[in-house]
Enzyme design. Structure first.
Site, PDB file in Angstrom:
ATOM      1  N   LYS A 164     -61.167 -33.473  27.642  1.00 47.07           N
ATOM      2  CA  LYS A 164     -61.841 -34.138  28.529  1.00 47.07           C
ATOM      3  C   LYS A 164     -62.044 -35.762  28.433  1.00 47.07           C
ATOM      4  O   LYS A 164     -62.402 -36.133  27.330  1.00 47.07           O
ATOM      5  CB  LYS A 164     -63.360 -33.756  28.601  1.00 47.07           C
TER       6      LYS A 164
ATOM      7  N   GLY B 205     -59.652 -29.662  35.767  1.00 48.22           N
ATOM      8  CA  GLY B 205     -61.026 -29.657  36.222  1.00 48.22           C
ATOM      9  C   GLY B 205     -61.491 -31.121  36.316  1.00 48.22           C
ATOM     10  O   GLY B 205     -61.175 -32.124  35.949  1.00 48.22           O
TER      11      GLY B 205
ATOM     12  N   VAL C  51     -60.907 -33.396  33.236  1.00 53.92           N
ATOM     13  CA  VAL C  51     -60.332 -32.218  32.269  1.00 53.92           C
ATOM     14  C   VAL C  51     -59.005 -32.003  32.435  1.00 53.92           C
ATOM     15  O   VAL C  51     -58.730 -31.885  33.288  1.00 53.92           O
ATOM     16  CB  VAL C  51     -61.162 -30.969  32.176  1.00 53.92           C
TER      17      VAL C  51
ATOM     18  N   ASP D  90     -77.324 -28.944  33.163  1.00 53.92           N
ATOM     19  CA  ASP D  90     -76.373 -28.893  34.387  1.00 53.92           C
ATOM     20  C   ASP D  90     -75.866 -27.472  34.213  1.00 53.92           C
ATOM     21  O   ASP D  90     -74.325 -27.278  34.397  1.00 53.92           O
ATOM     22  CB  ASP D  90     -75.408 -29.977  34.191  1.00 53.92           C
TER      23      ASP D  90
END
Length: 460
Positions: free
Chosen positions: A170, A149, A156, A267
């Site tokens: 991450k 990701g 990630v 978010d």
């Protein structure tokens, strides 16, 4: 024993034993000594008495003798010594047990996180510190093959630790000032103590220079957006989608109202909702907007978020409350129901964004057209879908005060007999003509249309 040979014997009871007790004790001792009598010498001891015989004298003739050394001599063991030894051993074991219980209690007391404000974050239990080289090796030097990701907060990677545990790593880049480092470490410590079944758990971190690695639990079924819009589109049935909505609401309610400080995600979107082996949702990246310096965001402005999901008062004016997350949650609900992205304009005859389409279909009482065509019609009831769409529209009200809290959203989703919901159409999606027509309508009239009564919810 030879015939005519003399036999010497003695018996004695302790002073605290009465005559009857002494007789009984000596009777028991006599029975014990008869079980295996030796040829020339025998001794028996019981609680409170002692008995001995021998073919040789064991006292000096015609003299008064102290019996104590004779009672202690020979192969027999005194009961008093045995009992004393046992009691001493038991007391020692009890002491050890008490010390162990005190140590366990003290350890739990030290590990219990303190409850306080953000300034008390340094007193919380800190995250596990990983070696940077171990995480680098676990992700094959952060190779593209390991990447699972990416986003505005960082890439990630899937990692395999030495102990065989799979994690998500991450990569973040933070400012190099000492103040930024201290703030970052304080926030990481705070967020590592956030534990809820619908929040991705932060396992630990690692620092090297300006780079920081955050280690999270790994989610096998990836992110929600990939199951709604990606190659796995159509995987989720209606029950799974509903459970995802409820789980998200519970996770946000915990962040907003149940943790000892209010954490606003800022978010919320489908790509930040991860799914475990059982397709249970876990919100990811919560608190990252707090961790990063102000100049790190998804866009060039100072707010952290994704346009389309972000509440207008925050995107335009920078007003930040927990109702910003409520708005984003409402958008994600519409995506889950429809299988469409927020910026998807496929709906005909005219191109419309998802929120605008949902409002028009709701007002025209044609919400069935909003439901994902890949869902089995036998899996859901139209009235249930309509009610959830109303909840989503309630979450996207123009005024933050008209939006419910996330704990109220949980109640609305799970209650079958909650008050009727009548959301008001947000002004920011109206056409120009609609806005002109409504200029004569007072704001109080608009507010009277909106929203389920929060006092009604509280009363329930």
């Amino acid at each position: 024993m030879a015939a005519g040979a003399g036999v010497y014997a003695m018996a004695q009871c302790v002073e605290t034993v009465g005559a009857g007790g002494c007789a009984q004790c000596l009777e028991v001792a006599s029975s014990n000594i008869d079980l295996c009598p030796p040829n020339s010498d025998g001794r028996a001891v019981d609680v409170g008495c002692f008995m001995r015989y021998s073919d040789k004298p064991f006292f000096p003739a015609n003299e008064t003798a102290d019996l104590a050394p004779y009672l202690r001599s020979g192969k027999s063991t005194e009961k008093g010594a045995i009992v004393g030894g046992i009691l001493g051993g038991v007391a020692f074991l009890l002491l050890l047990g008490l010390l162990a219980l005190l140590w366990i209690w003290q350890s739990k007391k030290l590990q219990k996180p303190w409850r306080g404000d953000i300034l008390g974050a340094t007193e919380l239990q800190g995250p596990t510190n990983f070696y940077y080289r171990d995480l680098k090796a676990a992700t094959n030097n952060f190779s593209e093959k390991s990447k699972i990701g990416e986003g505005g907060f960082g890439d990630v990677f899937k990692g395999l630790l030495k102990n065989g545990k799979i994690v998500a790593v991450k990569r973040l880049s933070v400012m190099q000032t000492s103040r930024a480092k201290e703030d970052f470490e304080s926030e990481v410590k705070l967020i590592s103590n956030v534990q809820h079944r619908n929040l991705v758990r932060l396992l630990g971190c690692s620092r090297k220079g300006s780079e920081c690695l955050l280690v999270y639990e790994y989610m096998a079924n990836s992110s929600l957006d990939k199951l709604l819009f990606g190659e796995r589109r159509g995987t989720l049935n209606w029950k799974q989608r509903f459970n995802i909505m409820v789980g998200m609401a519970r996770g946000l309610a915990y962040l907003h109202q149940e943790f000892h400080v209010c954490i606003i995600h800022r978010d919320i979107k489908s790509s930040n909702v991860l799914l475990d082996d059982d397709f249970q949702p876990k919100i990811a990246d919560f608190g990252l907007a707090r961790l990063l310096p102000d100049d790190h965001s998804h866009v060039s402005t100072r707010f952290a978020g994704t346009l389309g999901y972000t509440a207008p008062e925050y995107a335009i004016q920078g007003q930040l409350t927990e109702k910003v997350d409520t708005y984003s949650f409402g958008i994600v609900i519409l995506e889950i129901i429809s299988g469409r992205k927020i910026n998807d304009t496929r709906l005909e005859p005219e191109a419309q964004y998802l929120l605008e389409s949902a409002w028009k279909l709701y007002e025209n009482e044609n919400v069935i057209k909003l439901v994902d065509e890949l869902l089995d019609h036998d899996e859901y009831m139209l009235e249930e879908v309509k009610r959830i769409i109303e909840i989503a529209l309630l979450c996207t009200q123009s005024a933050p005060a008209s939006r419910p809290t996330m704990s109220e959203v949980v109640m609305l989703l799970l209650s079958r007999n909650s008050p009727e919901i009548q959301p008001a159409r947000p002004t920011f999606i109206d056409s120009a003509s609609r806005v002109q027509d409504e200029t004569s309508v007072s704001s109080s009239s608009s507010a009277s249309k909106a929203t389920v009564s929060m006092s009604q919810l509280s009363a329930r």
